[in-house]
Design a protein around this motif. Structure first.
Motif, PDB file in Angstrom:
ATOM      1  N   MET A   1       7.416  81.644 118.094  1.00  0.00           N
ATOM      2  CA  MET A   1       6.120  82.297 118.283  1.00  0.00           C
ATOM      3  C   MET A   1       5.851  83.291 117.165  1.00  0.00           C
ATOM      4  O   MET A   1       4.800  83.273 116.534  1.00  0.00           O
ATOM      5  CB  MET A   1       6.080  83.018 119.636  1.00  0.00           C
ATOM      6  CG  MET A   1       4.793  83.778 119.894  1.00  0.00           C
ATOM      7  SD  MET A   1       4.833  84.741 121.414  1.00  0.00           S
ATOM      8  CE  MET A   1       5.945  86.067 120.922  1.00  0.00           C
ATOM      9  N   VAL A   2       6.839  84.164 116.874  1.00  0.00           N
ATOM     10  CA  VAL A   2       6.645  85.177 115.850  1.00  0.00           C
ATOM     11  C   VAL A   2       6.425  84.534 114.487  1.00  0.00           C
ATOM     12  O   VAL A   2       5.575  84.963 113.703  1.00  0.00           O
ATOM     13  CB  VAL A   2       7.850  86.130 115.826  1.00  0.00           C
ATOM     14  CG1 VAL A   2       7.763  87.054 114.623  1.00  0.00           C
ATOM     15  CG2 VAL A   2       7.890  86.947 117.105  1.00  0.00           C
ATOM     16  N   SER A   3       7.195  83.476 114.200  1.00  0.00           N
ATOM     17  CA  SER A   3       7.052  82.819 112.901  1.00  0.00           C
ATOM     18  C   SER A   3       5.653  82.239 112.740  1.00  0.00           C
ATOM     19  O   SER A   3       5.085  82.240 111.641  1.00  0.00           O
ATOM     20  CB  SER A   3       8.112  81.730 112.733  1.00  0.00           C
ATOM     21  OG  SER A   3       7.975  80.747 113.755  1.00  0.00           O
ATOM     22  N   ASN A   4       5.069  81.713 113.845  1.00  0.00           N
ATOM     23  CA  ASN A   4       3.712  81.175 113.781  1.00  0.00           C
ATOM     24  C   ASN A   4       2.703  82.258 113.444  1.00  0.00           C
ATOM     25  O   ASN A   4       1.714  82.017 112.756  1.00  0.00           O
ATOM     26  CB  ASN A   4       3.344  80.527 115.121  1.00  0.00           C
ATOM     27  CG  ASN A   4       4.184  79.305 115.411  1.00  0.00           C
ATOM     28  OD1 ASN A   4       4.742  78.686 114.505  1.00  0.00           O
ATOM     29  ND2 ASN A   4       4.295  78.958 116.694  1.00  0.00           N
ATOM     30  N   VAL A   5       2.944  83.475 113.933  1.00  0.00           N
ATOM     31  CA  VAL A   5       2.025  84.583 113.686  1.00  0.00           C
ATOM     32  C   VAL A   5       2.228  85.162 112.291  1.00  0.00           C
ATOM     33  O   VAL A   5       1.255  85.482 111.592  1.00  0.00           O
ATOM     34  CB  VAL A   5       2.222  85.685 114.748  1.00  0.00           C
ATOM     35  CG1 VAL A   5       1.347  86.889 114.441  1.00  0.00           C
ATOM     36  CG2 VAL A   5       1.906  85.148 116.134  1.00  0.00           C
ATOM     37  N   LEU A   6       3.467  85.278 111.849  1.00  0.00           N
ATOM     38  CA  LEU A   6       3.758  85.941 110.585  1.00  0.00           C
ATOM     39  C   LEU A   6       3.569  85.046 109.365  1.00  0.00           C
ATOM     40  O   LEU A   6       3.342  85.555 108.260  1.00  0.00           O
ATOM     41  CB  LEU A   6       5.192  86.481 110.590  1.00  0.00           C
ATOM     42  CG  LEU A   6       5.457  87.715 111.452  1.00  0.00           C
ATOM     43  CD1 LEU A   6       6.908  88.165 111.315  1.00  0.00           C
ATOM     44  CD2 LEU A   6       4.528  88.862 111.072  1.00  0.00           C
ATOM     45  N   ALA A   7       3.666  83.745 109.521  1.00  0.00           N
ATOM     46  CA  ALA A   7       3.583  82.858 108.354  1.00  0.00           C
ATOM     47  C   ALA A   7       2.314  83.066 107.542  1.00  0.00           C
ATOM     48  O   ALA A   7       2.379  83.250 106.311  1.00  0.00           O
ATOM     49  CB  ALA A   7       3.723  81.401 108.802  1.00  0.00           C
ATOM     50  N   PRO A   8       1.115  83.051 108.150  1.00  0.00           N
ATOM     51  CA  PRO A   8      -0.088  83.292 107.339  1.00  0.00           C
ATOM     52  C   PRO A   8      -0.146  84.713 106.786  1.00  0.00           C
ATOM     53  O   PRO A   8      -0.692  84.939 105.697  1.00  0.00           O
ATOM     54  CB  PRO A   8      -1.236  83.033 108.317  1.00  0.00           C
ATOM     55  CG  PRO A   8      -0.649  83.201 109.680  1.00  0.00           C
ATOM     56  CD  PRO A   8       0.768  82.740 109.551  1.00  0.00           C
ATOM     57  N   VAL A   9       0.420  85.680 107.511  1.00  0.00           N
ATOM     58  CA  VAL A   9       0.467  87.060 107.021  1.00  0.00           C
ATOM     59  C   VAL A   9       1.334  87.140 105.771  1.00  0.00           C
ATOM     60  O   VAL A   9       0.979  87.808 104.790  1.00  0.00           O
ATOM     61  CB  VAL A   9       0.999  88.003 108.115  1.00  0.00           C
ATOM     62  CG1 VAL A   9       1.144  89.427 107.573  1.00  0.00           C
ATOM     63  CG2 VAL A   9       0.078  88.006 109.326  1.00  0.00           C
ATOM     64  N   GLN A  10       2.484  86.465 105.794  1.00  0.00           N
ATOM     65  CA  GLN A  10       3.369  86.453 104.627  1.00  0.00           C
ATOM     66  C   GLN A  10       2.665  85.854 103.418  1.00  0.00           C
ATOM     67  O   GLN A  10       2.762  86.376 102.299  1.00  0.00           O
ATOM     68  CB  GLN A  10       4.631  85.666 104.947  1.00  0.00           C
ATOM     69  CG  GLN A  10       5.531  86.306 105.981  1.00  0.00           C
ATOM     70  CD  GLN A  10       6.604  85.351 106.474  1.00  0.00           C
ATOM     71  OE1 GLN A  10       6.597  84.168 106.143  1.00  0.00           O
ATOM     72  NE2 GLN A  10       7.513  85.857 107.295  1.00  0.00           N
ATOM     73  N   GLN A  11       1.945  84.748 103.640  1.00  0.00           N
ATOM     74  CA  GLN A  11       1.256  84.095 102.531  1.00  0.00           C
ATOM     75  C   GLN A  11       0.193  85.014 101.937  1.00  0.00           C
ATOM     76  O   GLN A  11       0.093  85.151 100.706  1.00  0.00           O
ATOM     77  CB  GLN A  11       0.620  82.786 103.005  1.00  0.00           C
ATOM     78  CG  GLN A  11      -0.095  82.000 101.916  1.00  0.00           C
ATOM     79  CD  GLN A  11       0.821  81.601 100.780  1.00  0.00           C
ATOM     80  OE1 GLN A  11       2.010  81.319 100.995  1.00  0.00           O
ATOM     81  NE2 GLN A  11       0.298  81.569  99.560  1.00  0.00           N
ATOM     82  N   LEU A  91      -0.911  88.806 120.143  1.00  0.00           N
ATOM     83  CA  LEU A  91      -0.476  89.114 118.778  1.00  0.00           C
ATOM     84  C   LEU A  91      -1.552  88.742 117.764  1.00  0.00           C
ATOM     85  O   LEU A  91      -1.866  89.518 116.855  1.00  0.00           O
ATOM     86  CB  LEU A  91       0.819  88.370 118.460  1.00  0.00           C
ATOM     87  CG  LEU A  91       2.123  89.027 118.904  1.00  0.00           C
ATOM     88  CD1 LEU A  91       3.300  88.097 118.647  1.00  0.00           C
ATOM     89  CD2 LEU A  91       2.325  90.344 118.188  1.00  0.00           C
ATOM     90  N   HIS A  92      -2.099  87.542 117.903  1.00  0.00           N
ATOM     91  CA  HIS A  92      -3.140  87.104 116.965  1.00  0.00           C
ATOM     92  C   HIS A  92      -4.333  88.060 116.988  1.00  0.00           C
ATOM     93  O   HIS A  92      -4.955  88.310 115.956  1.00  0.00           O
ATOM     94  CB  HIS A  92      -3.596  85.686 117.314  1.00  0.00           C
ATOM     95  CG  HIS A  92      -2.705  84.611 116.785  1.00  0.00           C
ATOM     96  ND1 HIS A  92      -2.585  84.329 115.441  1.00  0.00           N
ATOM     97  CD2 HIS A  92      -1.867  83.752 117.426  1.00  0.00           C
ATOM     98  CE1 HIS A  92      -1.733  83.341 115.262  1.00  0.00           C
ATOM     99  NE2 HIS A  92      -1.270  82.969 116.455  1.00  0.00           N
ATOM    100  N   TYR A  93      -4.632  88.614 118.158  1.00  0.00           N
ATOM    101  CA  TYR A  93      -5.798  89.485 118.291  1.00  0.00           C
ATOM    102  C   TYR A  93      -5.517  90.894 117.768  1.00  0.00           C
ATOM    103  O   TYR A  93      -6.353  91.482 117.064  1.00  0.00           O
ATOM    104  CB  TYR A  93      -6.235  89.557 119.753  1.00  0.00           C
ATOM    105  CG  TYR A  93      -7.448  90.431 119.970  1.00  0.00           C
ATOM    106  CD1 TYR A  93      -8.728  89.952 119.696  1.00  0.00           C
ATOM    107  CD2 TYR A  93      -7.303  91.739 120.438  1.00  0.00           C
ATOM    108  CE1 TYR A  93      -9.836  90.764 119.885  1.00  0.00           C
ATOM    109  CE2 TYR A  93      -8.414  92.541 120.636  1.00  0.00           C
ATOM    110  CZ  TYR A  93      -9.669  92.055 120.361  1.00  0.00           C
ATOM    111  OH  TYR A  93     -10.779  92.861 120.534  1.00  0.00           O
ATOM    112  N   HIS A  94      -4.346  91.457 118.094  1.00  0.00           N
ATOM    113  CA  HIS A  94      -4.095  92.881 117.824  1.00  0.00           C
ATOM    114  C   HIS A  94      -3.378  93.142 116.505  1.00  0.00           C
ATOM    115  O   HIS A  94      -3.531  94.239 115.940  1.00  0.00           O
ATOM    116  CB  HIS A  94      -3.262  93.488 118.963  1.00  0.00           C
ATOM    117  CG  HIS A  94      -3.992  93.617 120.257  1.00  0.00           C
ATOM    118  ND1 HIS A  94      -4.960  94.573 120.469  1.00  0.00           N
ATOM    119  CD2 HIS A  94      -3.904  92.901 121.407  1.00  0.00           C
ATOM    120  CE1 HIS A  94      -5.440  94.459 121.694  1.00  0.00           C
ATOM    121  NE2 HIS A  94      -4.820  93.450 122.290  1.00  0.00           N
TER     122      HIS A  94
END
Length: 398
Positions: A1-11, A91-94
């Motif tokens: 779950m966390v990786s799905n949220v952070l992947a676009p943030v990392q990019q 997570l996606h929202y906040h």
């Protein structure tokens, strides 16, 4: 779950770093920074595994969470009643909202964290809950961690964050990048302690983005020492006023260390309050920096804000730069600021020596008294760390 949220943030973080490059001295926020050391941090490889560290016993009634490796920090942790993890949809929202609202989502240290962060702790706080202790060890290479806290209306939490890097070997570069986002609902209270103790070639960059709704209280106590390069940036926004904020900080530098505190406080509504005290102790050839910005726009009538910077120079070669910034548009406010840079008072030293206290002990006593005004505000959980020897008494002489 966390990786799905952070992947676009990392990019997005990697793309931003390529676009921005390193900060330059032409930028006011970086004018006094040792940019060579900053570049060394940016070039460090990411940490893939956490080091084995010896932790003291957890203080009674405190829940400890350790961040730093890629594993889930909540594995084996029983959260206290009233504390729950955010869902992926939440997570996606906040995630990133407080950074955006506080005006620091595009800051270079935040983008560095976004590009490298692989671990995220996101919690919702309901009601008055038991204290939380977050341990964030610094490992060889670049450690990047991120925390998101949502405190619902009338929630109360004592949060103690520990960055232990004492005993780090010299000539082994380590750095920790940390971003904390907090949203305080109406009437919520967060008492936040930060103890960061480094050594050797360890570096630290901490960015705090705090939003406060009316009736809430945020109290930050930070004690930082021993970092070859350090930067602490608390950014607080009172969304609609009628909230209170307390910021009490102490930085201690020695050898050729450089530590900077850049705080920002903005009042977007009436009847807000701020009590800020920033202390610094600089020895040897070290450099301490404080930049404190307070913004009081027209809607923030009847704001009551006080900011004081007090610094001690323990060496003729040490350096302290203090720069308060007040931007006041509202016309019905009470705003005060002051900055002093001094040495240990000869009269006080003479008084102690005339009563049989030797020179070194007299200086140590005066220094301890200077530091304890901030150190004594740290959460009680700090005692377990000092008793075990995992972290030295943060008020002891450098």
């Amino acid at each position: 779950m966390v990786s799905n949220v952070l992947a676009p943030v990392q990019q997005r973080g990697r793309e931003a770093l390529q676009r921005l490059g390193l900060p330059t001295r032409k930028q006011e926020a970086w004018r006094l920074t040792d940019l060579k050391r900053l570049g060394e941090i940016a070039a460090l490889p990411e940490v893939r595994e956490a080091l084995d560290i010896v932790l003291p016993e957890v203080a009674e009634g405190v829940t400890r969470i350790v961040l730093g490796a890629e594993s889930d920090p909540l594995d084996g942790v029983r959260l206290p009643e009233g504390v729950t993890s955010l869902t992926e949809a939440e997570l996606h929202y906040h995630l990133g909202q407080s950074l955006d609202h506080c005006g620091c989502s595009q800051a270079w240290p935040v983008q560095l964290n976004h590009a490298h962060s692989r671990q995220l702790l996101a919690l919702r706080i309901r009601g008055k809950v038991a204290p939380l202790e977050l341990v964030l060890p610094t490992c060889v290479g670049l450690t990047a961690t991120r925390v998101l806290l949502l405190l619902e209306s009338d929630a109360e939490l004592e949060l103690f964050q520990v960055f232990p890097a004492e005993g780090s070997p010299p000539d082994v570069h380590q750095a920790h990048s940390h971003v904390l986002e907090v949203h305080l609902g109406q009437g919520a209270r967060l008492d936040h302690g930060v103890l960061a103790s480094g050594s050797g070639d360890a570096s630290l960059m901490v960015h705090l983005a705090i939003e406060q709704e009316p009736g809430s209280h945020y109290g930050l106590t930070s004690v930082c020492r021993g970092w070859r390069f350090g930067r602490l940036e608390p950014r607080v926004l009172q969304l609609d006023g009628q909230a209170t904020t307390g910021i009490h900080g102490l930085s201690m530098t020695t050898a050729e260390e450089q530590f900077a505190t850049h705080s920002s406080m903005r009042f977007d509504g009436p009847e807000g309050g701020l009590d800020q005290l920033q202390k610094a102790v600089a020895a040897d050839r070290s450099h301490s920096i404080f930049n404190g910005a307070i913004q009081v726009p027209r809607p923030a009538q009847r704001t009551d804000a006080s900011q004081l910077s007090r610094s001690l120079l323990l060496s003729r070669r040490a350096r302290v730069d203090a720069k308060p910034e007040l931007q006041i548009i509202a016309d019905d406010v009470k705003c005060a600021h002051g900055a002093t840079v001094s040495q240990l008072q000869q009269e006080e030293l003479f008084y102690l020596r005339s009563r049989g206290v030797d020179a070194d002990e007299a200086a140590a006593l005066l220094l301890r008294g200077f530091c304890c005004e901030v150190v004594d505000r740290l959460p009680a959980a700090v005692k377990a760390w000092m008793a075990s020897g995992a972290i030295a008494d943060p008020s002891r002489p450098l």
